[in-house]
Design a protein around this motif. Structure first.
Motif, PDB file in Angstrom:
ATOM      1  N   HIS A 187       0.820  -1.211   0.000  1.00 15.43           N
ATOM      2  CA  HIS A 187       0.000   0.000   0.000  1.00 15.43           C
ATOM      3  C   HIS A 187       0.854   1.261   0.000  1.00 15.43           C
TER       4      HIS A 187
ATOM      5  N   HIS B 237       0.471   5.128   1.768  1.00 10.79           N
ATOM      6  CA  HIS B 237      -0.309   5.783   2.803  1.00 10.79           C
ATOM      7  C   HIS B 237      -1.187   6.836   2.132  1.00 10.79           C
TER       8      HIS B 237
ATOM      9  N   TYR C 245       9.816  -0.428  10.145  1.00  9.64           N
ATOM     10  CA  TYR C 245       9.650  -1.868  10.304  1.00  9.64           C
ATOM     11  C   TYR C 245      10.863  -2.435  11.027  1.00  9.64           C
TER      12      TYR C 245
ATOM     13  N   HIS D  90      -4.455   4.228   4.776  1.00 13.75           N
ATOM     14  CA  HIS D  90      -3.943   3.225   3.834  1.00 13.75           C
ATOM     15  C   HIS D  90      -4.640   3.347   2.487  1.00 13.75           C
TER      16      HIS D  90
ATOM     17  N   HIS E  55       4.840   0.199   0.041  1.00 13.05           N
ATOM     18  CA  HIS E  55       5.659  -0.880   0.605  1.00 13.05           C
ATOM     19  C   HIS E  55       4.869  -2.178   0.694  1.00 13.05           C
TER      20      HIS E  55
ATOM     21  N   GLU F 171       7.135   5.111   7.762  1.00 12.83           N
ATOM     22  CA  GLU F 171       6.834   3.940   8.590  1.00 12.83           C
ATOM     23  C   GLU F 171       8.152   3.268   8.959  1.00 12.83           C
TER      24      GLU F 171
HETATM   25 FE   LIG Z   1       2.337   1.340   5.688  1.00 10.39          FE
END
Ligand SMILES: [Fe+2]
Length: 129
Positions: free
Chosen positions: A27, A29, A38, A97, A75, A36
């Motif tokens: 997706h 944003h 991770y 999203h 991503h 983001e």
């Molecule tokens: Fe995301």
């Protein structure tokens, strides 16, 4: 809500459909200018990323890796390992999203199995529209 940091755990099980590894839908944003983080906790795989302007990048995910996904970058995580790919993620509460863009166009690049190994290839079904 702006000011909050939404977070959670993502688990992608191992497996393949044809030569494509199991992956998340991926997706953007809704608020493009949001990033983001991770943190890979377990497993092995890749984060496939791209911008609306056509830049792309593929980053390795291994336990301990912390990946900063820049604002504007769509991503998708891809599990290339034999076990679950587990990541912790965190992003701004107002990010939202957008799954539709990727659902329509796909990512420019795919991670597929070639001769028993993960390889990055052009997505033959990628659409400009
Ligand atoms: Fe995301």
């Amino acid at each position: 809500m702006a000011g909050e940091v939404l977070h959670g755990i993502s688990i992608v099980h191992p497996g393949q459909v044809g030569d494509e590894y199991f992956m998340t839908k991926g997706h953007f944003h809704t608020v493009l200018e949001t990033a983001e983080v991770y943190h890979c906790l377990k497993g092995e795989g890749y984060m496939v990323m791209e911008t609306p302007e056509g830049e792309w990048a593929v980053a390795e995910l291994r336990p301990g890796v912390v990946l900063y996904v820049l604002p504007r970058w769509a991503h998708r995580s891809v599990n290339t390992g034999a076990g679950d790919l587990v990541t912790l993620f965190a992003y701004p509460g107002h990010a939202g999203h957008d799954y539709g863009t990727i659902e329509q166009k796909g990512f420019r690049k795919l991670v597929v199995e070639r001769d028993g190994r993960a390889a990055v290839v052009d997505n033959p079904r990628w659409s400009r529209n």
